[in-house]
Scaffold this motif. Structure first.
Motif, PDB file in Angstrom:
ATOM      1  N   TYR A 104       4.661   1.441   1.310  1.00 16.10           N
ATOM      2  CA  TYR A 104       5.466   2.625   0.980  1.00 16.10           C
ATOM      3  C   TYR A 104       4.864   3.831   1.686  1.00 16.10           C
ATOM      4  O   TYR A 104       3.790   4.296   1.325  1.00 16.10           O
ATOM      5  CB  TYR A 104       5.470   2.813  -0.535  1.00 16.10           C
ATOM      6  N   TRP A 105       5.537   4.278   2.729  1.00 18.77           N
ATOM      7  CA  TRP A 105       5.141   5.498   3.419  1.00 18.77           C
ATOM      8  C   TRP A 105       5.999   6.646   2.901  1.00 18.77           C
ATOM      9  O   TRP A 105       7.238   6.538   2.878  1.00 18.77           O
ATOM     10  CB  TRP A 105       5.363   5.370   4.923  1.00 18.77           C
ATOM     11  N   TYR A 106       5.379   7.744   2.482  1.00 15.70           N
ATOM     12  CA  TYR A 106       6.187   8.889   2.053  1.00 15.70           C
ATOM     13  C   TYR A 106       5.456  10.204   2.283  1.00 15.70           C
ATOM     14  O   TYR A 106       4.230  10.265   2.298  1.00 15.70           O
ATOM     15  CB  TYR A 106       6.614   8.751   0.591  1.00 15.70           C
ATOM     16  N   ASP A 107       6.262  11.239   2.477  1.00 15.10           N
ATOM     17  CA  ASP A 107       5.769  12.600   2.703  1.00 15.10           C
ATOM     18  C   ASP A 107       4.725  12.623   3.814  1.00 15.10           C
ATOM     19  O   ASP A 107       3.604  13.110   3.636  1.00 15.10           O
ATOM     20  CB  ASP A 107       5.206  13.198   1.410  1.00 15.10           C
ATOM     21  N   ASN A 108       5.104  12.070   4.966  1.00 18.17           N
ATOM     22  CA  ASN A 108       4.221  12.046   6.136  1.00 18.17           C
ATOM     23  C   ASN A 108       4.850  12.916   7.216  1.00 18.17           C
ATOM     24  O   ASN A 108       5.904  12.583   7.753  1.00 18.17           O
ATOM     25  CB  ASN A 108       4.028  10.611   6.616  1.00 18.17           C
ATOM     26  N   THR A 109       4.221  14.050   7.515  1.00 19.95           N
ATOM     27  CA  THR A 109       4.863  15.069   8.337  1.00 19.95           C
ATOM     28  C   THR A 109       4.846  14.761   9.827  1.00 19.95           C
ATOM     29  O   THR A 109       5.700  15.251  10.567  1.00 19.95           O
ATOM     30  CB  THR A 109       4.183  16.431   8.107  1.00 19.95           C
ATOM     31  N   GLY A 110       3.875  14.001  10.290  1.00 18.61           N
ATOM     32  CA  GLY A 110       3.833  13.633  11.697  1.00 18.61           C
ATOM     33  C   GLY A 110       4.278  12.194  11.867  1.00 18.61           C
ATOM     34  O   GLY A 110       5.191  11.729  11.187  1.00 18.61           O
ATOM     35  N   HIS A 111       3.633  11.471  12.788  1.00 22.33           N
ATOM     36  CA  HIS A 111       3.970  10.060  12.956  1.00 22.33           C
ATOM     37  C   HIS A 111       3.155   9.217  11.978  1.00 22.33           C
ATOM     38  O   HIS A 111       2.062   9.605  11.561  1.00 22.33           O
ATOM     39  CB  HIS A 111       3.713   9.608  14.387  1.00 22.33           C
ATOM     40  N   SER A 112       3.694   8.075  11.621  1.00 20.65           N
ATOM     41  CA  SER A 112       2.966   7.137  10.769  1.00 20.65           C
ATOM     42  C   SER A 112       2.333   6.061  11.650  1.00 20.65           C
ATOM     43  O   SER A 112       1.214   6.227  12.102  1.00 20.65           O
ATOM     44  CB  SER A 112       3.892   6.540   9.707  1.00 20.65           C
ATOM     45  N   ASN A 145       0.828  -1.202   0.000  1.00 18.06           N
ATOM     46  CA  ASN A 145       0.000   0.000   0.000  1.00 18.06           C
ATOM     47  C   ASN A 145       0.865   1.256   0.000  1.00 18.06           C
ATOM     48  O   ASN A 145       1.977   1.265   0.518  1.00 18.06           O
ATOM     49  CB  ASN A 145      -0.891   0.021   1.242  1.00 18.06           C
ATOM     50  N   CYS A 146       0.321   2.340  -0.574  1.00 18.02           N
ATOM     51  CA  CYS A 146       0.929   3.665  -0.479  1.00 18.02           C
ATOM     52  C   CYS A 146       0.176   4.468   0.567  1.00 18.02           C
ATOM     53  O   CYS A 146      -1.048   4.625   0.473  1.00 18.02           O
ATOM     54  CB  CYS A 146       0.836   4.398  -1.823  1.00 18.02           C
ATOM     55  N   ILE A 147       0.904   4.989   1.557  1.00 22.59           N
ATOM     56  CA  ILE A 147       0.323   5.833   2.587  1.00 22.59           C
ATOM     57  C   ILE A 147       1.110   7.139   2.562  1.00 22.59           C
ATOM     58  O   ILE A 147       2.292   7.163   2.921  1.00 22.59           O
ATOM     59  CB  ILE A 147       0.398   5.178   3.977  1.00 22.59           C
ATOM     60  N   HIS A 148       0.476   8.206   2.132  1.00 23.93           N
ATOM     61  CA  HIS A 148       1.244   9.435   1.885  1.00 23.93           C
ATOM     62  C   HIS A 148       0.458  10.689   2.226  1.00 23.93           C
ATOM     63  O   HIS A 148      -0.770  10.687   2.291  1.00 23.93           O
ATOM     64  CB  HIS A 148       1.704   9.470   0.428  1.00 23.93           C
ATOM     65  N   HIS A 149       1.216  11.765   2.463  1.00 28.00           N
ATOM     66  CA  HIS A 149       0.651  13.065   2.812  1.00 28.00           C
ATOM     67  C   HIS A 149      -0.271  12.958   4.039  1.00 28.00           C
ATOM     68  O   HIS A 149      -1.360  13.507   4.053  1.00 28.00           O
ATOM     69  CB  HIS A 149      -0.075  13.678   1.623  1.00 28.00           C
ATOM     70  N   THR A 150       0.191  12.220   5.031  1.00 29.26           N
ATOM     71  CA  THR A 150      -0.536  12.122   6.297  1.00 29.26           C
ATOM     72  C   THR A 150       0.292  12.767   7.402  1.00 29.26           C
ATOM     73  O   THR A 150       1.478  13.066   7.223  1.00 29.26           O
ATOM     74  CB  THR A 150      -0.841  10.661   6.660  1.00 29.26           C
ATOM     75  N   SER A 151      -0.343  12.960   8.556  1.00 28.94           N
ATOM     76  CA  SER A 151       0.392  13.497   9.701  1.00 28.94           C
ATOM     77  C   SER A 151       0.136  12.694  10.981  1.00 28.94           C
ATOM     78  O   SER A 151       0.597  13.083  12.041  1.00 28.94           O
ATOM     79  CB  SER A 151       0.028  14.969   9.927  1.00 28.94           C
ATOM     80  N   GLY A 152      -0.582  11.584  10.873  1.00 27.38           N
ATOM     81  CA  GLY A 152      -0.810  10.749  12.051  1.00 27.38           C
ATOM     82  C   GLY A 152      -1.733   9.585  11.760  1.00 27.38           C
ATOM     83  O   GLY A 152      -2.395   9.536  10.724  1.00 27.38           O
ATOM     84  N   PHE A 199      14.779   3.068   5.359  1.00 29.24           N
ATOM     85  CA  PHE A 199      14.425   4.420   5.774  1.00 29.24           C
ATOM     86  C   PHE A 199      15.265   5.420   4.993  1.00 29.24           C
ATOM     87  O   PHE A 199      16.493   5.387   5.053  1.00 29.24           O
ATOM     88  CB  PHE A 199      14.648   4.589   7.274  1.00 29.24           C
ATOM     89  N   VAL A 200      14.597   6.284   4.238  1.00 29.48           N
ATOM     90  CA  VAL A 200      15.271   7.291   3.427  1.00 29.48           C
ATOM     91  C   VAL A 200      14.794   8.670   3.879  1.00 29.48           C
ATOM     92  O   VAL A 200      13.594   8.967   3.831  1.00 29.48           O
ATOM     93  CB  VAL A 200      14.968   7.094   1.928  1.00 29.48           C
ATOM     94  N   ASN A 201      15.738   9.483   4.326  1.00 28.69           N
ATOM     95  CA  ASN A 201      15.395  10.818   4.832  1.00 28.69           C
ATOM     96  C   ASN A 201      14.266  10.732   5.861  1.00 28.69           C
ATOM     97  O   ASN A 201      13.311  11.519   5.848  1.00 28.69           O
ATOM     98  CB  ASN A 201      14.996  11.750   3.673  1.00 28.69           C
ATOM     99  N   SER A 202      14.384   9.761   6.737  1.00 30.11           N
ATOM    100  CA  SER A 202      13.347   9.486   7.723  1.00 30.11           C
ATOM    101  C   SER A 202      13.970   9.272   9.090  1.00 30.11           C
ATOM    102  O   SER A 202      15.171   9.012   9.214  1.00 30.11           O
ATOM    103  CB  SER A 202      12.533   8.247   7.328  1.00 30.11           C
ATOM    104  N   ASP A 207      10.942  10.330   3.587  1.00 25.02           N
ATOM    105  CA  ASP A 207      10.474  11.636   4.052  1.00 25.02           C
ATOM    106  C   ASP A 207       9.411  11.468   5.137  1.00 25.02           C
ATOM    107  O   ASP A 207       8.340  12.076   5.105  1.00 25.02           O
ATOM    108  CB  ASP A 207       9.915  12.460   2.885  1.00 25.02           C
ATOM    109  N   THR A 208       9.743  10.614   6.097  1.00 22.45           N
ATOM    110  CA  THR A 208       8.834  10.298   7.202  1.00 22.45           C
ATOM    111  C   THR A 208       9.596  10.510   8.506  1.00 22.45           C
ATOM    112  O   THR A 208      10.326   9.614   8.960  1.00 22.45           O
ATOM    113  CB  THR A 208       8.343   8.840   7.090  1.00 22.45           C
ATOM    114  N   PRO A 209       9.476  11.698   9.108  1.00 28.12           N
ATOM    115  CA  PRO A 209      10.305  11.996  10.281  1.00 28.12           C
ATOM    116  C   PRO A 209      10.056  11.094  11.478  1.00 28.12           C
ATOM    117  O   PRO A 209      10.957  10.854  12.277  1.00 28.12           O
ATOM    118  CB  PRO A 209       9.946  13.461  10.600  1.00 28.12           C
ATOM    119  N   VAL A 210       8.819  10.583  11.617  1.00 29.70           N
ATOM    120  CA  VAL A 210       8.490   9.715  12.751  1.00 29.70           C
ATOM    121  C   VAL A 210       7.806   8.455  12.201  1.00 29.70           C
ATOM    122  O   VAL A 210       6.580   8.402  12.102  1.00 29.70           O
ATOM    123  CB  VAL A 210       7.578  10.434  13.768  1.00 29.70           C
TER     124      VAL A 210
END
Length: 396
Positions: free
Chosen positions: A289-297, A260-267, A351-354, A314-317
């Motif tokens: 594939y998690w990408y561009d998630n600004t908060g936690h996944s 699955n793609c999970i993207h542009h989420t924040s929690g 983990f890439v840029n995460s 691009d998933t900081p948490v």
């Protein structure tokens, strides 16, 4: 030999039926048949769609058009809640909007998402918040190409042996928390868990609340595969165009979540909660594939979760650090133990840029998820591509 027009027509129906039959489900939902070999039906309007989904007849329901429920049950204006985080968002004036909140039972003091709320007038479409589309057992619901779109109303799955495939569910009051859930797993009679549910190549976008959620009954054999959980929105709890209320599973549940793609989420992407040990949740996340998630996944506060072969970019948490629940991300340090427990090579996450994945009670994960994690063998992690021909990851 002469062939009657009726016989020729039935032959064409048989060919059409075979052409839309779903492939084999991966993971726990393997063996699901949905509507089986039933002759496909093509609902012409929202009334026919509601009838076909809800009746007790095994059906293959093909969506070859858009079904727009907005306005079908009217709109409602009432007093809602503007929480403190919304007021902070508005003050940013950064081009994004926040969500106000529809009040639930108990009013402003007892509505989730309404912290330090102030009253505000809100207007919403009733179809998105009330009377979801009931889906009974032994149903296949499948979109044709990119034509199968449901706007303004979610699905309420209530029965065994359901296939939901290649459908886009969108626009459920995205400006309001509690504006609507896209997919809700209700369970079946007497609060029993559902068996053999496959959600595949489904896209969800622009919802007010959860993209997917469960009732306490849950499921013993749920597979979510090849889906596009698209959090891009002008309205968000964080005022950054990323949806917060993604997926939450609070139930007895055995789940395979793959590709699955999970993207542009924040929690809550997703959240699994046992409600203080009341439920047993066992999940295998692989090749997502998690990408561009600004908060936690991932948010695991009461479940047993194995994460392997996933790609985080691009998933900081990647996961919210919790003191409850048991979660393990496969890496070079624990992959040997994983192989010993599952009898196969386990695939480390990438983990890439995460940020770093934080494990918790890892020694408890493998004994609990063995039955779930041996139903699907992951491949090496990689970024996934959404299809241009249908919804979700890759071509059907």
């Amino acid at each position: 030999m002469r062939v009657s027009i009726g016989a020729a027509f039935m032959a064409l129906v048989a060919i059409a039926s075979n052409s839309i039959m779903a492939a084999t489900a991966p993971g726990l939902a393997t063996g699901v048949t949905g509507g089986g070999n039933a002759a496909p039906v093509y609902p012409k309007n929202i009334v026919e769609l509601q009838t076909y989904l809800r009746d007790s007849v095994p059906r293959v329901i093909i969506l070859n058009k858009t079904f727009d429920f907005r306005g079908s049950e009217g709109k409602k204006t009432e007093t809602g809640c503007r929480p403190d985080y919304t007021r902070e968002c508005i003050a940013k004036k950064n081009g994004f909007k926040s969500q106000d909140v529809i009040l639930q039972g108990g009013g402003m003091a007892h509505t989730g998402g309404c912290s330090n709320g102030q009253p505000v007038s809100i207007t919403y479409d009733i179809a998105g918040t009330k009377n979801p589309l009931i889906v009974s057992g032994s149903k296949t619901i499948r979109g044709e190409g990119k034509k199968g779109v449901i706007i303004g109303k979610g699905l309420w799955l209530s029965g065994d042996n359901i296939i939901l495939q290649n459908v886009h569910i969108t626009n459920l009051n995205p400006h309001l928390v509690w504006g609507g859930d896209a997919i809700y797993l209700q369970g079946k009679g007497n609060n029993q868990p559902m068996e053999k549910v496959w959600i595949d190549h489904v896209k969800v976008s622009l919802v007010g609340r959860q993209m997917m959620t469960t009732n306490a009954a849950g499921s013993n054999s749920l597979t979510i595969s090849n889906c596009d959980f698209d959090g891009q929105t002008p309205y968000s709890a964080s005022c950054d165009g990323h949806h917060y209320w993604t997926n939450i599973f609070v139930s007895n549940l055995k789940m395979t979540m793959v590709n699955n793609c999970i993207h542009h989420t924040s929690g809550r992407a997703p959240k699994l909660s046992s409600s203080e040990g009341k439920y047993l949740l066992q999940a295998h996340f692989a090749n997502n594939y998690w990408y561009d998630n600004t908060g936690h996944s991932l948010e695991i506060d009461g479940a047993y979760v194995l994460s392997e072969g996933n790609y985080f970019k691009d998933t900081p948490v990647p996961n919210l650090q919790e003191n409850k629940g048991s979660v393990m991300s496969v890496n070079t340090n624990n992959k040997a133990a994983c192989k010993a427990a599952l009898g196969r090579d386990c695939i480390p996450d990438v983990f890439v840029n995460s940020g770093a994945f934080v494990g918790h009670s890892e020694n408890e994960v493998l004994p609990k998820v063995k039955d779930v994690a041996t139903r699907f063998k992951p491949t090496q992690p990689k970024p996934l591509s959404l299809s241009a021909k249908n919804f979700g990851v890759g071509d059907l």
